[in-house]
Scaffold this motif. Structure first.
Motif, mmCIF file in Angstrom:
data_model
loop_
_atom_site.group_PDB
_atom_site.id
_atom_site.type_symbol
_atom_site.label_atom_id
_atom_site.label_comp_id
_atom_site.label_asym_id
_atom_site.label_seq_id
_atom_site.Cartn_x
_atom_site.Cartn_y
_atom_site.Cartn_z
ATOM 1 N N MET A 1 -15.970 49.154 14.241
ATOM 2 C CA MET A 1 -14.811 48.821 15.035
ATOM 3 C C MET A 1 -15.184 47.833 16.255
ATOM 4 O O MET A 1 -16.108 48.090 16.919
ATOM 5 N N CYS A 2 -14.177 46.846 16.765
ATOM 6 C CA CYS A 2 -14.548 46.085 17.520
ATOM 7 C C CYS A 2 -13.211 45.777 18.620
ATOM 8 O O CYS A 2 -12.267 45.765 17.937
ATOM 9 N N ALA A 3 -13.409 45.832 19.773
ATOM 10 C CA ALA A 3 -12.262 45.744 20.621
ATOM 11 C C ALA A 3 -12.698 44.818 21.805
ATOM 12 O O ALA A 3 -13.833 44.665 22.161
ATOM 13 N N THR A 4 -11.614 44.028 22.289
ATOM 14 C CA THR A 4 -11.790 43.102 23.192
ATOM 15 C C THR A 4 -10.657 43.159 24.127
ATOM 16 O O THR A 4 -9.634 43.721 23.817
ATOM 17 N N ALA A 5 -11.002 42.798 25.285
ATOM 18 C CA ALA A 5 -9.808 42.540 26.446
ATOM 19 C C ALA A 5 -9.771 41.093 26.815
ATOM 20 O O ALA A 5 -10.840 40.405 27.328
ATOM 21 N N LEU A 6 -8.481 40.414 26.932
ATOM 22 C CA LEU A 6 -8.572 39.066 26.897
ATOM 23 C C LEU A 6 -7.670 39.003 28.481
ATOM 24 O O LEU A 6 -6.593 39.297 28.329
ATOM 25 N N ARG A 7 -8.182 38.216 29.238
ATOM 26 C CA ARG A 7 -7.300 37.941 30.755
ATOM 27 C C ARG A 7 -7.304 36.405 31.227
ATOM 28 O O ARG A 7 -7.960 35.729 30.551
ATOM 29 N N SER A 8 -5.924 36.288 31.516
ATOM 30 C CA SER A 8 -5.800 35.008 31.935
ATOM 31 C C SER A 8 -6.699 34.604 33.202
ATOM 32 O O SER A 8 -7.210 35.460 33.767
ATOM 33 N N PHE A 9 -6.933 33.383 33.449
ATOM 34 C CA PHE A 9 -7.845 33.231 34.728
ATOM 35 C C PHE A 9 -7.257 33.723 35.868
ATOM 36 O O PHE A 9 -7.922 34.358 36.778
ATOM 37 N N ALA A 10 -5.879 33.750 36.248
ATOM 38 C CA ALA A 10 -5.187 34.522 37.379
ATOM 39 C C ALA A 10 -5.550 36.092 37.305
ATOM 40 O O ALA A 10 -5.883 36.568 38.430
ATOM 41 N N GLU A 11 -5.581 36.573 36.055
ATOM 42 C CA GLU A 11 -5.509 38.125 36.107
ATOM 43 C C GLU A 11 -7.387 38.302 36.411
ATOM 44 O O GLU A 11 -7.547 39.380 37.210
ATOM 45 N N TRP A 12 -8.003 37.458 35.894
ATOM 46 C CA TRP A 12 -9.624 37.646 35.998
ATOM 47 C C TRP A 12 -9.886 37.604 37.457
ATOM 48 O O TRP A 12 -10.659 38.251 38.081
ATOM 49 N N GLU A 13 -9.264 36.531 38.312
ATOM 50 C CA GLU A 13 -9.489 36.253 39.578
ATOM 51 C C GLU A 13 -9.004 37.488 40.559
ATOM 52 O O GLU A 13 -9.426 37.365 41.838
ATOM 53 N N SER A 14 -8.228 38.433 39.860
ATOM 54 C CA SER A 14 -7.882 39.702 40.743
ATOM 55 C C SER A 14 -8.763 40.858 40.674
ATOM 56 O O SER A 14 -8.465 41.765 41.331
ATOM 57 N N VAL A 15 -9.554 40.812 39.730
ATOM 58 C CA VAL A 15 -10.383 42.016 39.660
ATOM 59 C C VAL A 15 -11.569 42.159 40.407
ATOM 60 O O VAL A 15 -12.101 40.970 40.762
ATOM 61 N N PRO A 16 -12.128 43.260 40.798
ATOM 62 C CA PRO A 16 -13.312 43.544 41.918
ATOM 63 C C PRO A 16 -14.408 42.506 41.391
ATOM 64 O O PRO A 16 -15.039 41.978 42.073
ATOM 65 N N PRO A 17 -14.767 42.522 40.010
ATOM 66 C CA PRO A 17 -16.002 41.756 40.016
ATOM 67 C C PRO A 17 -15.915 40.343 40.298
ATOM 68 O O PRO A 17 -16.738 39.662 40.856
#
Length: 93
Positions: free
Chosen positions: A1-17
């Protein structure tokens, strides 16, 4: 089983990392000392990453010698002829 999460640039720029890396360069080179005058490499690898590393070292001036044998099984799924960084001519063609 493989799972991924895809974020937009805007979503990525708002996460703590992403926020913690906002003002950090992707690659930082830190000089830790003088390089030796001549680097000599014996390359025994046959799978993609090894020959690519050998070729990269050769591009930076290292003397790279690929050690291989015609008796070894060719892993065609994991190697590419153009990735071989050096070939020893033994006079047999």
């Amino acid at each position: 089983m493989c799972a991924t999460a895809l974020r937009s640039f805007a979503e990525w720029e708002s996460v703590p990392p992403a926020l913690s890396l906002r003002h950090t360069l992707p690659v930082v080179l830190i000089r830790i000392g003088d390089a030796p005058r001549r680097i000599m490499v014996l390359e025994f690898t046959r799978v993609i990453a090894g020959p690519v590393a050998g070729r990269t070292l050769a591009a930076y001036g290292a003397d790279v010698l690929l050690v291989t044998s015609p008796k070894l099984v060719r892993c065609r799924h994991f190697t590419r002829e153009e990735n071989d960084s050096a070939r020893l001519d033994d006079g047999n063609g």
